[in-house]
Design an enzyme around this catalytic site. Structure first.
Site, mmCIF file in Angstrom:
data_model
loop_
_atom_site.group_PDB
_atom_site.id
_atom_site.type_symbol
_atom_site.label_atom_id
_atom_site.label_comp_id
_atom_site.label_asym_id
_atom_site.label_seq_id
_atom_site.Cartn_x
_atom_site.Cartn_y
_atom_site.Cartn_z
ATOM 1 N N HIS A 63 0.990 -1.140 -0.011
ATOM 2 C CA HIS A 63 -0.073 0.303 0.266
ATOM 3 C C HIS A 63 1.059 1.221 0.118
ATOM 4 O O HIS A 63 2.005 1.405 0.665
ATOM 5 C CB HIS A 63 -0.782 -0.027 1.496
ATOM 6 N N LYS A 72 4.934 6.864 7.446
ATOM 7 C CA LYS A 72 4.566 6.408 8.687
ATOM 8 C C LYS A 72 5.717 5.802 9.612
ATOM 9 O O LYS A 72 6.721 5.366 8.976
ATOM 10 C CB LYS A 72 3.685 5.302 8.201
ATOM 11 N N TYR A 132 0.669 1.581 13.829
ATOM 12 C CA TYR A 132 1.008 2.628 12.709
ATOM 13 C C TYR A 132 0.836 4.176 13.189
ATOM 14 O O TYR A 132 -0.095 4.099 13.801
ATOM 15 C CB TYR A 132 -0.017 2.289 11.526
ATOM 16 N N ASP A 168 -6.410 -6.092 -2.095
ATOM 17 C CA ASP A 168 -5.268 -6.399 -2.404
ATOM 18 C C ASP A 168 -5.000 -7.651 -3.311
ATOM 19 O O ASP A 168 -4.157 -7.555 -4.199
ATOM 20 C CB ASP A 168 -4.568 -6.906 -1.089
#
Length: 183
Positions: A63, A72, A132, A168
């Site tokens: 992603h 991130k 995250y 995905d």
């Protein structure tokens, strides 16, 4: 806490905590604003925290976000994951570079993924929790996904995939994403 550059991905870092262990278990700092500042990152830029829990074999990714991208901080807070970063910044000296890591609750290492890099992981344990911390509020309209099994990337996923999202599963190959994103 020690910051180490990731050679395969310009601007990526591993932040390794110093655990203090005794008969009760351990304690460690997993985020330190001063350490982030020491490598040129703005700790105040991170605006949202999220957590995923995955069963063994689950694959999430690859992603990234279109537009300004999304930086991130990623940490496996429970269990173990095989983590992947792919540099898709066309002006980066490590463009198309790949880096693979095992993140685990034993080390509590945090990975900094720069904006413009694709990220994904596979859970190696039952379960695996991944935390995250991102630098922009999530906007699903900017989500981009790349096929986890793209032969150009040849990611050596360690386990058979037990589950993944439909998004995905239907993801396009890297070449198609780069063409569409104008890279």
């Amino acid at each position: 806490m020690k910051a180490t550059e990731v050679p395969a991905i310009a601007g990526a870092y591993l932040f390794e905590p110093t655990p203090h262990a005794d008969e009760r278990g351990f304690f460690c700092r997993t985020f330190d604003a001063d350490v982030l500042r020491s490598v040129g990152l703005d700790p105040g830029a991170f605006v949202q925290d999220s957590l995923s829990r995955s069963a063994r074999g689950v694959l999430r990714g690859l992603h990234l976000r279109s537009g300004a991208g999304e930086a991130k901080l990623v940490r496996c807070s429970y269990g173990r994951v095989f983590d992947v970063v792919v540099d898709l910044r066309t002006h980066s000296p490590t463009f198309r570079g790949r880096a693979f890591f095992e993140l685990s609750d034993k080390t509590q290492v945090t990975l900094y993924v720069p904006a413009g890099c694709a990220h994904g992981f596979q859970a190696l344990t039952e379960p695996a929790d991944v935390s995250y911390r991102i630098d922009r509020p999530h906007d699903p309209a900017e989500d981009v996904t790349i096929a986890f099994d793209d032969p150009e990337l040849a990611v050596p996923w360690p386990l058979p995939v037990t589950s993944m999202s439909q998004r995905d599963r239907r993801a396009p190959r890297l070449a198609d994403v780069l063409r569409r994103e104008g890279s």
